[in-house]
Design a protein around this motif. Structure first.
Motif, PDB file in Angstrom:
ATOM      1  N   LEU A  76       0.845  -1.189   0.000  1.00 54.41           N
ATOM      2  CA  LEU A  76       0.000   0.000   0.000  1.00 54.41           C
ATOM      3  C   LEU A  76       0.881   1.240   0.000  1.00 54.41           C
ATOM      4  O   LEU A  76       1.841   1.328   0.780  1.00 54.41           O
ATOM      5  N   LEU A 102      -1.770  -7.593  -3.896  1.00 51.52           N
ATOM      6  CA  LEU A 102      -2.926  -6.755  -3.579  1.00 51.52           C
ATOM      7  C   LEU A 102      -2.439  -5.358  -3.211  1.00 51.52           C
ATOM      8  O   LEU A 102      -1.610  -5.202  -2.308  1.00 51.52           O
ATOM      9  N   THR A 103      -2.971  -4.354  -3.884  1.00 49.25           N
ATOM     10  CA  THR A 103      -2.437  -3.005  -3.739  1.00 49.25           C
ATOM     11  C   THR A 103      -3.486  -1.969  -3.350  1.00 49.25           C
ATOM     12  O   THR A 103      -3.207  -0.771  -3.392  1.00 49.25           O
ATOM     13  N   THR A 104      -4.686  -2.409  -2.970  1.00 50.45           N
ATOM     14  CA  THR A 104      -5.702  -1.474  -2.491  1.00 50.45           C
ATOM     15  C   THR A 104      -6.299  -1.998  -1.190  1.00 50.45           C
ATOM     16  O   THR A 104      -6.310  -3.209  -0.933  1.00 50.45           O
ATOM     17  N   SER A 105      -6.813  -1.080  -0.391  1.00 51.72           N
ATOM     18  CA  SER A 105      -7.446  -1.466   0.873  1.00 51.72           C
ATOM     19  C   SER A 105      -8.629  -2.387   0.639  1.00 51.72           C
ATOM     20  O   SER A 105      -8.846  -3.349   1.397  1.00 51.72           O
ATOM     21  N   ALA A 106      -9.394  -2.108  -0.422  1.00 49.29           N
ATOM     22  CA  ALA A 106     -10.579  -2.922  -0.704  1.00 49.29           C
ATOM     23  C   ALA A 106     -10.186  -4.356  -1.035  1.00 49.29           C
ATOM     24  O   ALA A 106     -10.835  -5.313  -0.580  1.00 49.29           O
ATOM     25  N   GLU A 107      -9.129  -4.530  -1.833  1.00 49.56           N
ATOM     26  CA  GLU A 107      -8.681  -5.881  -2.178  1.00 49.56           C
ATOM     27  C   GLU A 107      -8.224  -6.639  -0.934  1.00 49.56           C
ATOM     28  O   GLU A 107      -8.521  -7.835  -0.778  1.00 49.56           O
ATOM     29  N   ARG A 144      -0.480   2.336   6.914  1.00 49.38           N
ATOM     30  CA  ARG A 144      -1.521   2.275   5.866  1.00 49.38           C
ATOM     31  C   ARG A 144      -2.323   0.978   5.982  1.00 49.38           C
ATOM     32  O   ARG A 144      -3.548   0.998   5.818  1.00 49.38           O
ATOM     33  N   GLU A 170       3.018   5.104  -6.017  1.00 49.14           N
ATOM     34  CA  GLU A 170       3.479   4.204  -7.074  1.00 49.14           C
ATOM     35  C   GLU A 170       4.922   3.743  -6.869  1.00 49.14           C
ATOM     36  O   GLU A 170       5.253   2.599  -7.193  1.00 49.14           O
ATOM     37  N   ALA A 195      -6.286   0.320   6.794  1.00 49.05           N
ATOM     38  CA  ALA A 195      -7.090  -0.411   5.814  1.00 49.05           C
ATOM     39  C   ALA A 195      -7.973  -1.480   6.449  1.00 49.05           C
ATOM     40  O   ALA A 195      -8.949  -1.927   5.846  1.00 49.05           O
ATOM     41  N   GLN A 214       4.015   1.595   5.329  1.00 49.64           N
ATOM     42  CA  GLN A 214       3.000   0.622   4.924  1.00 49.64           C
ATOM     43  C   GLN A 214       2.289   0.030   6.138  1.00 49.64           C
ATOM     44  O   GLN A 214       1.113  -0.329   6.052  1.00 49.64           O
ATOM     45  N   LEU A 260       4.819   0.792  -4.575  1.00 50.37           N
ATOM     46  CA  LEU A 260       4.292  -0.389  -5.260  1.00 50.37           C
ATOM     47  C   LEU A 260       5.322  -0.959  -6.234  1.00 50.37           C
ATOM     48  O   LEU A 260       5.490  -2.181  -6.327  1.00 50.37           O
TER      49      LEU A 260
END
Length: 281
Positions: free
Chosen positions: A210, A241-246, A276, A213, A280, A273, A216
């Motif tokens: 997280l 997985l690179t988003t909180s939702a994922e 973050r 760019e 998340a 991270q 990542l």
């Protein structure tokens, strides 16, 4: 659902910052992988340092390649770390698959599974305070938990899954939910067949990053380098997985499968991270 942090390996001194942030947050466990012929910190040494910098979070090898190590010394190291951390050690064990690791340790790759079973038989005896054998007495110290630290096994083959029921307390699944469900079911089946009480602890692992760019990109590069030997590095990196939702969705899917804990494994070095990932959850 407990959530832990799998630590990056690229810059060992940074791990103190990672550990302190995780210890102050909602995370349950610090995990650290193991290789011999690679630019990574030795996990038992590194986790001992991190244990001294934290107060409550568990420390977990994920997984320690036990066949590369001498059995009596490993039993003593694990018991010492478990005792000195007040039982915070979780000993995740596996056999590994890299020929270069085994060459460097002078161990036959072909017999690593059999060797691990022999190691477990010896270490369990030693953790219970029994003599080494052949006129050699017990090897202390006694671990914090009677009978030894909590032991989890990783792996995918039937022998590895059966080993959970024979010797362990639970299973580490480095697999996506679509695959992990079948592994969990097999572990539970072996557990019942061996007449074990209760149920095995099930721990899942997902690869995450997280941040902006550059964070990542750093994670993808380091992850690709680590998995290059498998020939499937591109596929592994694509699953990052690179988003909180994922991340929340993956945790929920593992919860539905009955997992007790999910380890969020990081490859990028940025310690922010941790914060973050905490936000998340």
């Amino acid at each position: 659902m407990n959530v832990g942090i799998g630590l990056p390996i690229g810059d060992p001194p940074l791990l103190l910052d990672w550990a302190r942030r995780a210890d102050a947050g909602p995370f349950s466990t610090l995990g650290l992988l193991d290789r011999l012929v690679y630019d990574n910190p030795e996990p038992l040494v590194a986790l001992a340092v991190l244990a001294g910098a934290t107060s409550r979070i568990r420390i977990q090898t994920e997984v320690l390649l036990a066949p590369l190590r001498e059995s009596a010394l490993l039993a003593k190291q694990a018991a010492t770390l478990d005792r000195m951390t007040g039982g915070r050690l979780v000993l995740g064990l596996g056999i590994g698959g890299r020929d270069d690791d085994h060459q460097a340790a002078g161990i036959d790759l072909r017999t690593r599974g059999r060797r691990l079973d022999e190691q477990m038989a010896l270490m369990c005896r030693l953790w219970w305070g029994e003599p080494y054998g052949d006129g050699v007495g017990p090897i202390g110290p006694a671990p914090a938990r009677p009978g030894g630290p909590e032991v989890l096994f990783g792996g995918f083959q039937p022998a590895a899954l059966e080993r959970v029921a024979r010797w362990g307390d639970g299973f580490l699944a480095a697999a996506p939910p679509s695959w992990a469900g079948g592994l969990f079911d097999t572990v539970r089946t072996y557990w019942r067949e061996y007449g074990r009480e209760g149920r095995p602890r099930l721990v899942a692992q997902i690869n995450v990053a997280l941040g902006p760019e550059d964070v990542l990109d750093d994670a993808r590069t380091r992850m690709h380098e680590y998995y290059a030997f498998t020939g499937t590095a591109d596929r592994m990196v694509a699953g990052l997985l690179t988003t909180s939702a994922e991340i929340r969705e993956a945790i929920a899917r593992f919860a539905d499968l009955g997992a007790d804990e999910v380890m969020l494994y990081c490859y990028g070095l940025d310690p922010a991270q941790v914060d973050r990932l905490s936000d998340a959850l």
